[in-house]
Design a protein around this motif. Structure first.
Motif, PDB file in Angstrom:
ATOM      1  N   ASN B  63       0.859  -1.179   0.000  1.00  0.00           N
ATOM      2  CA  ASN B  63       0.000   0.000   0.000  1.00  0.00           C
ATOM      3  C   ASN B  63       0.897   1.230   0.000  1.00  0.00           C
ATOM      4  OD1 ASN B  63      -2.105   1.794   0.284  1.00  0.00           O
ATOM      5  ND2 ASN B  63      -2.439   1.379   2.463  1.00  0.00           N
ATOM      6  N   PHE B  89      -3.497   0.308  -4.827  1.00  0.00           N
ATOM      7  CA  PHE B  89      -3.770   1.005  -3.565  1.00  0.00           C
ATOM      8  C   PHE B  89      -5.012   1.877  -3.660  1.00  0.00           C
ATOM      9  CE2 PHE B  89      -0.692   3.529  -5.906  1.00  0.00           C
ATOM     10  CZ  PHE B  89      -1.308   4.774  -5.925  1.00  0.00           C
ATOM     11  N   ILE B  92      -7.798   0.175  -2.076  1.00  0.00           N
ATOM     12  CA  ILE B  92      -7.788   0.267  -0.604  1.00  0.00           C
ATOM     13  C   ILE B  92      -8.525   1.533  -0.176  1.00  0.00           C
ATOM     14  CG2 ILE B  92      -6.348   0.445   1.467  1.00  0.00           C
ATOM     15  CD1 ILE B  92      -4.293  -1.263   0.227  1.00  0.00           C
ATOM     16  N   TYR B 105      -4.760  -5.748   4.070  1.00  0.00           N
ATOM     17  CA  TYR B 105      -4.761  -5.797   2.602  1.00  0.00           C
ATOM     18  C   TYR B 105      -3.478  -6.379   2.035  1.00  0.00           C
ATOM     19  CZ  TYR B 105      -8.645  -2.507   2.920  1.00  0.00           C
ATOM     20  OH  TYR B 105      -9.841  -1.902   3.197  1.00  0.00           O
ATOM     21  N   VAL B 107      -1.656  -5.585  -1.823  1.00  0.00           N
ATOM     22  CA  VAL B 107      -1.778  -4.950  -3.141  1.00  0.00           C
ATOM     23  C   VAL B 107      -0.962  -5.729  -4.172  1.00  0.00           C
ATOM     24  CG1 VAL B 107      -1.358  -2.843  -4.471  1.00  0.00           C
ATOM     25  CG2 VAL B 107      -2.058  -2.681  -2.070  1.00  0.00           C
TER      26      VAL B 107
END
Lengths: 200, 200
Positions: B63, B89, B92, B105, B107
């Motif tokens: 991220n 990102f 997110i 998360y 990515v």
């Protein structure tokens, strides 16, 4: 909106201060810059800062300029006998883009507005008479907005220049090209009937 | 458009490279900056350059982040047992703004796309297995776009993670909230009938 990064939040806040750009567009701009080379962000920043620091106002007409004298005043192909008086340098942009005017300009830097506390002394009015003599101007075009402030300013200038015996004109009022009659406001439509022109 | 100043022309060119901003909007932005204090142009430029230079990618989830580890990975209140896999990102941002997800998360940095020459090796896929073990993840949410590339990537990941015996879920497909049935495309509507839910 929540941001995962203070840097992004700060940049979004700064970009969204610009006119016509909200938080979502600002974020889009920033994510775009993050995807590009670092060079493009630098170019953008440098262009803006250089502009802001190095821009000058023409000593003659108060137009925005790269040098002491703007390109229009410095040009030898412009007709110095017609002087167009405008509120702001933005109006010069607009008029220049019509390619219909080859004279010179004078930027007032505002309009007389007692409501906003703007008096004639706050405008670049003093140097107009000097310039008229220096350039041997024969016609003055009062290209100010057709508003209360514009009309007041135009009236003030005509009174001030009365004794010089110049031809003083203003922009034609009428139906905008491409506009529809039924949606044109009454005052504009009324004026366009009063000052009707020959059909040719 | 003709510009009376090279500085303005240069700034307009740079600003109009940004997404969603044409030459006219760029000019508007620049005239706005010229009217403001010099400080505000500086703040804008500095914010963009600092962002571009100092932004980092989280070493754990990739991220975007101000530090080595992003605020989500560093947080002690997030549920480490649910790992949401996203393309970029930006996803997110979108998911965080729903406030419906308290997990962590990962990515990918793209989606598998043979057409664009993006192979599984180009994505941040290697570290997923390690992270799953490290965080004792119990559920994987494949939150990729419902496109050809998204489906391919999701399929690749499920195959790769098969032996770990995790619960693997994906985002519900269906009629968008506030959307009108008659304008919903056939595939979405078809899927929303197949995966209909209990009315409660």
């Amino acid at each position: 909106m929540n941001f995962p990064s203070k840097l992004i939040e700060n940049a979004v806040n700064e970009v969204s201060k610009l006119p016509g750009i909200g938080k979502k567009s600002a974020l889009r701009v920033i994510l775009y810059l993050l995807k590009q080379e670092e060079k493009s962000t630098e170019n953008l920043s440098v262009a803006l800062q250089t502009l802001r620091k190095e821009i000058k106002y023409c000593k003659k007409c108060y137009n925005i300029s790269d040098d002491e004298i703007c390109s229009i005043c410095a040009s030898k192909t412009r007709d110095n006998t017609i002087l167009c008086i405008v509120e702001s340098f933005k109006d010069i942009f607009a008029i220049e883009n019509t390619a219909q005017f080859r004279g010179v300009y004078h930027v007032l830097g505002g309009l007389i507005s007692p409501m906003d506390g703007i008096a004639p002394e706050d405008l670049h009015l003093d140097s107009i008479t000097e310039r008229i003599k220096e350039l041997s101007v024969k016609e003055i075009i009062l290209a100010v907005s057709p508003t209360m402030e514009g009309d007041t300013t135009a009236f003030y200038i005509t009174k001030k220049l009365k004794e010089l015996n110049l031809k003083i004109t203003t922009l034609a009022r009428g139906v905008p090209v491409g506009g529809e009659l039924e949606y044109t406001d009454e005052i504009t439509l009324g004026r366009s009937i009063l000052s009707r022109i020959n059909y040719d």
